[in-house]
Design a protein around this motif. Structure first.
Motif, PDB file in Angstrom:
ATOM      1  N   UNK A  69      34.488  35.944  41.692  1.00 42.74           N
ATOM      2  CA  UNK A  69      33.985  36.578  40.469  1.00 42.74           C
ATOM      3  C   UNK A  69      34.244  38.081  40.511  1.00 42.74           C
ATOM      4  N   UNK A  70      34.036  38.663  41.708  1.00 40.86           N
ATOM      5  CA  UNK A  70      34.276  40.102  41.863  1.00 40.86           C
ATOM      6  C   UNK A  70      35.749  40.444  41.622  1.00 40.86           C
ATOM      7  N   UNK A  71      36.623  39.562  42.080  1.00 43.73           N
ATOM      8  CA  UNK A  71      38.067  39.780  41.849  1.00 43.73           C
ATOM      9  C   UNK A  71      38.390  39.804  40.359  1.00 43.73           C
ATOM     10  N   UNK A  72      37.726  38.865  39.670  1.00 44.02           N
ATOM     11  CA  UNK A  72      37.916  38.764  38.226  1.00 44.02           C
ATOM     12  C   UNK A  72      37.491  40.060  37.538  1.00 44.02           C
ATOM     13  N   UNK A  73      36.360  40.553  38.034  1.00 43.55           N
ATOM     14  CA  UNK A  73      35.803  41.777  37.460  1.00 43.55           C
ATOM     15  C   UNK A  73      36.772  42.950  37.658  1.00 43.55           C
ATOM     16  N   UNK A  74      37.313  43.023  38.882  1.00 48.66           N
ATOM     17  CA  UNK A  74      38.258  44.099  39.195  1.00 48.66           C
ATOM     18  C   UNK A  74      39.496  43.984  38.310  1.00 48.66           C
ATOM     19  N   UNK A  75      39.960  42.737  38.135  1.00 47.19           N
ATOM     20  CA  UNK A  75      41.139  42.537  37.277  1.00 47.19           C
ATOM     21  C   UNK A  75      40.829  43.028  35.853  1.00 47.19           C
ATOM     22  N   UNK A  76      39.613  42.650  35.361  1.00 45.18           N
ATOM     23  CA  UNK A  76      39.241  43.057  34.002  1.00 45.18           C
ATOM     24  C   UNK A  76      39.182  44.571  33.842  1.00 45.18           C
ATOM     25  N   UNK A  77      38.585  45.221  34.842  1.00 45.29           N
ATOM     26  CA  UNK A  77      38.500  46.684  34.749  1.00 45.29           C
ATOM     27  C   UNK A  77      39.883  47.309  34.682  1.00 45.29           C
ATOM     28  N   UNK A  78      40.782  46.763  35.481  1.00 41.15           N
ATOM     29  CA  UNK A  78      42.149  47.281  35.464  1.00 41.15           C
ATOM     30  C   UNK A  78      42.779  47.045  34.091  1.00 41.15           C
ATOM     31  N   UNK A  79      42.520  45.860  33.527  1.00 43.20           N
ATOM     32  CA  UNK A  79      43.078  45.541  32.207  1.00 43.20           C
ATOM     33  C   UNK A  79      42.534  46.479  31.128  1.00 43.20           C
ATOM     34  N   UNK A  80      41.234  46.740  31.229  1.00 44.36           N
ATOM     35  CA  UNK A  80      40.607  47.607  30.226  1.00 44.36           C
ATOM     36  C   UNK A  80      41.199  49.011  30.291  1.00 44.36           C
ATOM     37  N   UNK A  81      41.417  49.435  31.535  1.00 46.66           N
ATOM     38  CA  UNK A  81      42.004  50.760  31.716  1.00 46.66           C
ATOM     39  C   UNK A  81      43.426  50.801  31.147  1.00 46.66           C
ATOM     40  N   UNK A  82      44.150  49.752  31.445  1.00 48.02           N
ATOM     41  CA  UNK A  82      45.527  49.647  30.976  1.00 48.02           C
ATOM     42  C   UNK A  82      45.559  49.622  29.440  1.00 48.02           C
TER      43      UNK A  82
END
Ligand SMILES: Nc1ncnc2c1ncn2[C@@H]1O[C@H](COP(=O)(O)OP(=O)(O)O)[C@@H](O)[C@H]1O
Ligand SMILES: [Mg+2]
Ligand SMILES: [Zn+2]
Length: 322
Positions: A69-82
């Protein structure tokens, strides 16, 4: 709080329209961006699938649920930034598709939890100025620009005490406040000025204030007698004379005095006394003139239930132009 009911309903409606408008506008911007920038459409598709992905992780079980779940969260944050970066590259602010409320504190709902937001209080106060009948004077005649230098030394202490009483009445106004004042004095001595200051202070505290001249108040009652619904003072409904938290009647004695106007006047002041609702009367009449002009039952109610405040001096309007 004693907000004017009609104002309150109208402001609530305005707020819910504002809220819907802000959401619709954001949704429209988002749709446009999806068409214009397919990469963002793709990012949003991934982001909006997150809930399902988490469900999938949980159902699959295995020891590393929280890690995944934490990995997913990190991926999402990166996506949001992108996503923000892409928007900027295309000439948009990074929050372009976010909902932009007028008020960030309450998201244009008018409430933060169950407490009314300041923005809604302000909207109600503004509406209160309008429905109080004061509109144009608000902000111009305040306690702060009420100056005692215009009063002759002999009457200055009396005026100071009177205005001090009015100011503490206004500043301490609450739902249990009950106090009536009659302010007497000749033209240009600040009666309208000081009562406007009272009205504004009480409106700002969230109460329903009605400010009328005696002429227009009795005019409203006359209109009703003739079955005419049109109003003279912008009061839609004479019930406000009874229900307003504070009624200020300016220039008593300038109206036509006859048995009808006397009975309306008596009805209003008597009902307000019985309901323990505060009233302020301004008049150029002296105490003796009040006694000779009005029925005994009126003058005795006034003298018995109203705190007298006497302004004495020389027309301040004239002093200012000298
Ligand atoms: N104490 C005061 N300090 C400053 N200005 C005043 C004062 N009293 C009255 N004024 C100004 O003088 C004018 C006349 O006052 P107003 O309140 O209309 O008098 P009244 O209602 O007693 O006839 C207004 O422009 C008002 O703002
Ligand atoms: Mg006046
Ligand atoms: Zn707000």
């Amino acid at each position: 709080m004693g907000y004017n009911k009609a104002d309150y309903i109208r402001i609530r409606e305005e707020f819910s329209k504002k809220y819907i408008r802000a959401r619709d506008a954001a949704e429209a911007r988002r749709r446009e961006i999806h068409i214009e920038i397919p990469e963002i459409f793709e990012i949003d598709r991934v982001l909006s699938g997150t809930g399902m992905e988490i469900m999938g992780i949980i159902t699959a079980g295995g020891g590393n649920t929280s890690e995944r779940v934490a990995q997913l969260e990190a991926r999402n944050n990166a996506l949001i930034e992108k996503r923000g970066r892409i928007l900027e590259e295309n000439g948009y602010p990074p929050d372009h598709t976010d909902i932009h409320y007028e008020c960030d504190k309450c998201g244009d709902t008018g409430y933060v939890d169950t407490v009314m937001c300041d923005c809604m209080k302000r909207a109600l106060a503004r509406a209160g100025y309008e429905s109080s009948g004061l509109g144009h004077l608000i902000g111009k005649q305040t306690f702060d620009n009420f100056d005692y230098k215009y009063y002759p030394e002999s009457s200055r202490p009396v005026v100071e005490r009177g205005v001090g009483m009015l100011r503490s009445f206004a500043e301490g106004f609450n739902k249990d406040t009950y106090c009536n004042f009659i302010i007497t004095g000749t033209t240009g001595l600040g009666k309208t000025h000081v009562t406007t200051a009272v009205a504004q202070t009480v409106i700002d505290k969230g109460f329903d204030v009605l400010y009328v001249s005696a002429v227009s108040m009795l005019g409203d009652f006359e209109q009703r007698r003739f079955g005419n619904s049109a109003s003279i003072s912008n009061v839609d409904d004479i019930s406000r004379y009874y229900e307003a938290d504070l009624l200020i009647i300016d220039d008593l004695g300038t109206e036509v005095v006859n048995k009808f106007t006397q009975s309306y006047f008596y009805e209003v002041i008597n009902a307000r006394i019985n309901a323990r609702k505060s009233t302020i009367i301004n008049t150029n009449l002296t105490a003796t003139e009040i006694e000779t002009t009005y029925y005994d039952r009126i003058s005795s109610r006034i003298f018995g239930e109203y705190q007298p405040i006497r302004f004495k001096g020389v027309d301040i309007r004239k002093q200012k132009t000298q």
